[in-house]
Design a protein around this motif. Structure first.
Motif, short mmCIF file in Angstrom:
data_model
loop_
_atom_site.label_atom_id
_atom_site.label_comp_id
_atom_site.label_asym_id
_atom_site.label_seq_id
_atom_site.Cartn_x
_atom_site.Cartn_y
_atom_site.Cartn_z
N ALA A 149 -0.41 11.35 0.63
CA ALA A 149 -0.95 10.53 1.70
C ALA A 149 -2.34 10.01 1.35
O ALA A 149 -2.66 8.83 1.58
N VAL A 150 -3.18 10.87 0.79
CA VAL A 150 -4.53 10.45 0.40
C VAL A 150 -4.48 9.41 -0.71
O VAL A 150 -5.19 8.40 -0.68
N LEU A 151 -3.63 9.62 -1.70
CA LEU A 151 -3.50 8.66 -2.80
C LEU A 151 -3.00 7.31 -2.28
O LEU A 151 -3.42 6.25 -2.76
N GLY A 152 -2.12 7.34 -1.29
CA GLY A 152 -1.65 6.10 -0.68
C GLY A 152 -2.78 5.34 -0.01
O GLY A 152 -2.87 4.10 -0.12
N MET A 153 -3.65 6.04 0.70
CA MET A 153 -4.80 5.37 1.33
C MET A 153 -5.73 4.77 0.28
O MET A 153 -6.23 3.65 0.43
N LEU A 154 -5.97 5.50 -0.78
CA LEU A 154 -6.88 5.03 -1.83
C LEU A 154 -6.31 3.85 -2.61
O LEU A 154 -7.05 3.13 -3.28
N ALA A 155 -5.00 3.65 -2.52
CA ALA A 155 -4.40 2.50 -3.21
C ALA A 155 -4.80 1.18 -2.57
O ALA A 155 -4.66 0.11 -3.19
N SER A 156 -5.31 1.21 -1.35
CA SER A 156 -5.72 0.00 -0.65
C SER A 156 -7.11 -0.44 -1.10
O SER A 156 -8.08 0.31 -1.02
N ARG A 157 -7.21 -1.67 -1.54
CA ARG A 157 -8.50 -2.22 -1.96
C ARG A 157 -9.48 -2.26 -0.79
O ARG A 157 -10.67 -2.02 -0.96
N ASP A 158 -8.98 -2.58 0.41
CA ASP A 158 -9.88 -2.67 1.58
C ASP A 158 -10.49 -1.32 1.91
O ASP A 158 -11.65 -1.24 2.33
N VAL A 159 -9.72 -0.24 1.75
CA VAL A 159 -10.25 1.10 1.99
C VAL A 159 -11.33 1.42 0.96
O VAL A 159 -12.39 1.97 1.30
N ARG A 160 -11.09 1.06 -0.28
CA ARG A 160 -12.04 1.38 -1.35
C ARG A 160 -13.32 0.57 -1.25
O ARG A 160 -14.39 1.02 -1.65
N ARG A 161 -13.26 -0.63 -0.69
CA ARG A 161 -14.41 -1.54 -0.74
C ARG A 161 -15.16 -1.72 0.57
O ARG A 161 -16.20 -2.37 0.60
N LEU A 162 -14.65 -1.17 1.67
CA LEU A 162 -15.36 -1.32 2.94
C LEU A 162 -16.74 -0.68 2.84
O LEU A 162 -16.89 0.45 2.40
N GLU A 163 -17.76 -1.41 3.29
CA GLU A 163 -19.13 -0.92 3.24
C GLU A 163 -19.65 -0.70 4.65
O GLU A 163 -19.23 -1.36 5.61
N VAL A 164 -20.57 0.22 4.78
CA VAL A 164 -21.23 0.45 6.06
C VAL A 164 -22.01 -0.80 6.42
O VAL A 164 -22.80 -1.31 5.62
N ALA A 165 -21.78 -1.33 7.62
CA ALA A 165 -22.39 -2.58 8.02
C ALA A 165 -23.78 -2.35 8.59
O ALA A 165 -24.05 -1.34 9.23
N ALA A 166 -24.66 -3.31 8.35
CA ALA A 166 -25.97 -3.28 9.01
C ALA A 166 -25.75 -3.44 10.50
O ALA A 166 -24.98 -4.30 10.93
N PRO A 167 -26.40 -2.65 11.35
CA PRO A 167 -26.10 -2.65 12.77
C PRO A 167 -26.29 -3.98 13.47
O PRO A 167 -25.66 -4.24 14.46
#
Length: 431
Positions: free
Chosen positions: A382-400
């Protein structure tokens, strides 16, 4: 780090959730051994805990709509009062020796409906109690308090069950529901903008679904947790007490669960100071550690191994929890937040009853050890499946304050008196 505590609404919310979790630390241990004392059947235990999970799954979308349309304070207070009543009834049945599996099934189902009403409101309330720049710290503090309470609750649950029986643990859970309801009366924040709309429930659900599916990283993580949570629910919460009964004992199992929560406290302290751009990526990677406790139960169910695994799991889980809540709060408009959380909860929890109910027959057919090893493998996949998503890997913390990020309702602090009055600005819709 402690800046969110300046806001009175946040303090009341944090106290209410802390007290809730104190009882929730006791309840699973007490209920598990109450059922085992009654029938000694793993199948019956799976049915009782599965009934609660099933009702939560069935009603959580409705809970999200209610939390976006009705005062979240009212939802929190009302659901905790109902929770106190249902748990008091379970405790009375166990203490008087009149409990039966059908009665426990019915009350567990009722408690699941209560949970479905309260959880979206609880999750969505935090961003309303602090300014945008304090969301990560607020989430970390909430989690820190919750986990500190769970340490005491799990350890106390094991001791109560071993010393005076599971009924008293369930009675304590009922009391904590009542105390939490009192605390939540102080969570006075502005009503959600959705409250003023004239749309129906179906339209509200459709709007929430649009928000949920608009972000690939959201639904990918939820799908991953559908598998992960089912494996953990069956492996740890159903087979765990069974393995403990034959190896380390009841009170020691309570200590193992407390050790996991102790790890969460350590993880919460780390999350308070953590500053990484790809916070969600870090959180998802950490979830590989969820397999440790399952592997320990399968391969080496000794107190040293299980305590160590529990601490490691707790530290890891907390990194994901804070990363997830912060990512959701920074990217979803406040007036739709509870509905997005409700879809998150539905997807993450929908397979939990299946895991809880099916694990008993599977373990009887292939053995407890092999079943636990399969559950651990499912967690890793399940974890490896989540990490396969580019959006999961690249999402950054947004400036508030960046454009396009919905700001939560900002309360005005009332000063040292701690008065509950707040004022707010309406959050803008997503750009």
């Amino acid at each position: 780090m402690l800046a969110p505590l300046r806001y009175s609404a946040f303090r009341y919310l944090a106290v209410g959730r802390l007290v809730n979790m104190l009882g929730n630390g006791v309840a699973p241990i007490a209920l598990a051994f109450a059922v085992l004392d009654l029938t000694g059947s793993v199948r019956d235990l799976g049915l009782v805990v599965g009934a609660r999970s099933l009702m939560t799954v069935l009603f959580v979308l409705f809970g999200g709509v209610v939390a976006d349309r009705v005062s979240r304070r009212l939802v929190l207070v009302g659901s905790n009062v109902l929770g106190a009543l249902t748990q008091a009834a379970v405790a009375a049945l166990v203490l008087t020796g009149t409990a039966t599996i059908p009665l426990l099934l019915a009350l567990s189902a009722a408690n699941g409906i209560v949970s479905a009403l309260s959880q979206p409101a609880s999750a969505a309330a935090t961003p309303q109690t602090v300014p945008p720049e304090l969301i990560q710290q607020a989430n970390a503090l909430i989690r820190l308090g919750i986990n500190a309470a769970m340490i005491g609750g799990a350890a106390l649950g094991g001791l109560l069950v071993a010393a005076v029986g599971p009924g008293w643990g369930l009675a304590m859970d009922a009391i904590t529901f009542a105390v939490a309801a009192l605390a939540f009366t102080g969570v006075r924040v502005a009503a959600s903008p959705a409250k003023s709309t004239n749309t129906g429930i179906v339209a509200d659900l459709r709007e929430g679904w649009t928000e949920f599916t608009a972000r690939t990283w959201v639904w990918v993580v939820v799908l991953g947790f559908m598998v992960l949570n089912a494996a953990l629910a069956g492996g740890v919460h159903v087979l765990g007490p069974v393995v403990a009964e034959d190896t380390i004992g009841r009170s020691a199992w309570g200590l193992v669960l407390a050790a996991e929560t102790a790890g969460m406290v350590v993880g919460g302290l780390i999350a308070l100071r953590l500053r990484v751009r790809r916070l969600l990526l870090l959180g998802v990677v950490c979830m590989l550690a969820e397999s440790f406790l399952l592997l320990g139960l399968a391969v080496a169910p000794t107190i040293v191994v299980l305590l160590s695994a529990g601490v490691a799991v707790g530290i890891a889980v907390e990194q994901f929890a804070v990363a997830w809540d912060t990512s959701i709060a920074q990217n979803v408009p406040a007036d739709r937040l509870a509905r997005v959380y409700s879809y998150d909860m539905l997807g993450s929890w929908v397979a939990i009853p299946l895991g809880q109910i099916a694990v008993g027959p599977v373990a009887a057919a292939i053995g407890t050890r092999d079943t636990l090893l399969i559950m651990a493998t499912l967690v890793v996949l399940a974890v490896l499946g989540m990490l396969a998503s580019r959006d999961v890997r690249r999402l950054e913390v947004a400036a508030p304050t960046r454009a396009g990020t919905a700001a939560p309702i900002t309360p005005v602090d009332t000063g040292p008196s701690g008065g509950p009055t707040t004022e707010s600005t309406e959050p803008a819709t997503r750009a």
